[in-house]
Design a protein around this motif. Structure first.
Motif, mmCIF file in Angstrom:
data_model
loop_
_atom_site.group_PDB
_atom_site.id
_atom_site.type_symbol
_atom_site.label_atom_id
_atom_site.label_comp_id
_atom_site.label_asym_id
_atom_site.label_seq_id
_atom_site.Cartn_x
_atom_site.Cartn_y
_atom_site.Cartn_z
ATOM 1 N N THR A 120 -61.458 13.324 24.819
ATOM 2 C CA THR A 120 -61.400 14.285 23.712
ATOM 3 C C THR A 120 -60.266 15.294 23.864
ATOM 4 O O THR A 120 -60.271 16.331 23.200
ATOM 5 C CB THR A 120 -62.738 15.040 23.579
ATOM 6 O OG1 THR A 120 -62.995 15.759 24.801
ATOM 7 C CG2 THR A 120 -63.878 14.069 23.306
ATOM 8 N N TRP A 121 -59.285 14.998 24.713
ATOM 9 C CA TRP A 121 -58.177 15.921 24.946
ATOM 10 C C TRP A 121 -56.841 15.206 24.761
ATOM 11 O O TRP A 121 -56.712 14.029 25.111
ATOM 12 C CB TRP A 121 -58.224 16.492 26.361
ATOM 13 C CG TRP A 121 -59.343 17.468 26.597
ATOM 14 C CD1 TRP A 121 -60.605 17.176 27.003
ATOM 15 C CD2 TRP A 121 -59.273 18.885 26.460
ATOM 16 N NE1 TRP A 121 -61.345 18.323 27.136
ATOM 17 C CE2 TRP A 121 -60.547 19.391 26.805
ATOM 18 C CE3 TRP A 121 -58.265 19.775 26.088
ATOM 19 C CZ2 TRP A 121 -60.844 20.755 26.781
ATOM 20 C CZ3 TRP A 121 -58.564 21.141 26.060
ATOM 21 C CH2 TRP A 121 -59.827 21.609 26.400
ATOM 22 N N THR A 162 -54.750 19.843 22.359
ATOM 23 C CA THR A 162 -55.741 19.582 21.315
ATOM 24 C C THR A 162 -57.054 19.130 21.943
ATOM 25 O O THR A 162 -57.067 18.293 22.849
ATOM 26 C CB THR A 162 -55.238 18.501 20.341
ATOM 27 O OG1 THR A 162 -53.955 18.878 19.835
ATOM 28 C CG2 THR A 162 -56.204 18.343 19.178
ATOM 29 N N LYS A 163 -58.147 19.699 21.411
ATOM 30 C CA LYS A 163 -59.495 19.339 21.861
ATOM 31 C C LYS A 163 -60.323 18.947 20.638
ATOM 32 O O LYS A 163 -60.384 19.704 19.658
ATOM 33 C CB LYS A 163 -60.148 20.529 22.581
ATOM 34 C CG LYS A 163 -61.647 20.419 22.774
ATOM 35 C CD LYS A 163 -62.055 19.329 23.751
ATOM 36 C CE LYS A 163 -63.574 19.340 23.985
ATOM 37 N NZ LYS A 163 -64.012 18.242 24.892
ATOM 38 N N TRP A 164 -60.918 17.746 20.672
ATOM 39 C CA TRP A 164 -61.805 17.312 19.613
ATOM 40 C C TRP A 164 -63.249 17.581 20.018
ATOM 41 O O TRP A 164 -63.660 17.302 21.152
ATOM 42 C CB TRP A 164 -61.627 15.827 19.326
ATOM 43 C CG TRP A 164 -60.411 15.529 18.524
ATOM 44 C CD1 TRP A 164 -60.297 15.496 17.165
ATOM 45 C CD2 TRP A 164 -59.109 15.237 19.042
ATOM 46 N NE1 TRP A 164 -59.008 15.209 16.798
ATOM 47 C CE2 TRP A 164 -58.252 15.039 17.922
ATOM 48 C CE3 TRP A 164 -58.571 15.129 20.324
ATOM 49 C CZ2 TRP A 164 -56.912 14.730 18.067
ATOM 50 C CZ3 TRP A 164 -57.235 14.829 20.476
ATOM 51 C CH2 TRP A 164 -56.422 14.626 19.353
ATOM 52 N N GLU A 172 -56.625 23.221 18.148
ATOM 53 C CA GLU A 172 -55.267 22.959 18.640
ATOM 54 C C GLU A 172 -54.558 24.279 18.977
ATOM 55 O O GLU A 172 -54.507 25.180 18.148
ATOM 56 C CB GLU A 172 -54.464 22.210 17.571
ATOM 57 C CG GLU A 172 -53.006 21.966 17.941
ATOM 58 C CD GLU A 172 -52.217 21.438 16.749
ATOM 59 O OE1 GLU A 172 -52.267 20.214 16.520
ATOM 60 O OE2 GLU A 172 -51.582 22.256 16.050
#
Length: 241
Positions: A120-121, A162-164, A172
């Motif tokens: 997720t990164w 960015t992290k989801w 972001e």
């Protein structure tokens, strides 16, 4: 005028091909800067093809200072890039911009690399060089009756993280650092370098509707005569067709 007409024809052609060839994104955004009290907006149409080529067309508008009382062209920009996968998690992206406004045109080649280092990164870095195809005048540290003319080119280096969160939310962070190629020119902070910190949050309401908000700090760069802190606030949305 003829050169600008040719660029507009090229831009219209790119937009037509993008819309007709494949599904595409439309990014509409509004912006306010606190120190200079400037309102701006922009619309961007872009597409990433399955052959790894991508392109976009962007039009920026200046909407007023202190109030939303204007609607005039600020700049126009075409971007093109290519995705080159060097591994399952690493992508090298050479590309560039062609920007034009009433002042003239500029070319901005770049190389960007993104690395998906965790599920997720993702981290991105980019080096870009902005070359103006016209001369700019400055009176900075010049005698009262003299003006210095040059291209006022600059370097820009960017870092994104960015992290989801789940499958709908993305956060972001972007740090950008600019430096003038000619030390005779300065930014509004009175130096030949400046920086930007920006935080963006987006949320996919639907797969084809992704609103977002951004807050950025540019430093004390409202103008050379105004050293107020310049915060940049943005609200926008991406529509996917």
């Amino acid at each position: 005028m003829q050169a600008n007409h040719k660029k507009l024809v090229l831009a219209a052609t790119l937009l037509t091909v993008t819309a007709a060839a494949h599904a595409f994104d439309v990014d509409v955004r509004g912006e306010y800067r606190t120190g200079s009290e400037a309102w701006r907006s922009r619309i961007k149409v872009g597409n990433q093809w399955q052959n790894n080529f991508g392109a976009s067309l962007e039009a920026g508008m200046f909407n007023g200072k202190g109030s939303l009382n204007e609607f005039k062209s600020d700049y126009n920009e075409i971007e093109a890039w290519y995705l080159y996968k060097t591994g399952p998690d690493l992508t090298v992206i050479p590309g560039g911009f062609l920007t034009w406004s009433s002042a003239g045109s500029a070319i901005k080649p770049y190389v960007r690399v993104n690395w998906s280092f965790a599920p997720t990164w993702r981290a991105d870095v980019r080096a870009r060089y902005d070359h103006n195809n016209y001369d700019v005048g400055t009176n900075w540290h010049m005698p009262a009756d003299q003006t210095y003319y040059g291209r006022n080119d600059q370097w820009q280096f960017d870092f994104w993280l960015t992290k989801w969160i789940g499958d709908k939310t993305a956060i972001e962070y972007n740090y950008a650092w600019n430096r003038k190629d000619d030390n005779q020119f300065v930014y509004n902070n009175g130096r030949n370098w400046q920086y930007l910190n920006n935080l963006k949050v987006s949320y996919a309401v639907q797969p084809n509707l992704i609103p977002y908000a951004e807050v950025g700090y540019l430093g004390k760069v409202a103008s050379l005569a105004n050293d107020d802190n310049e915060w940049r606030l943005r609200i926008g949305s991406v529509l996917r067709f």
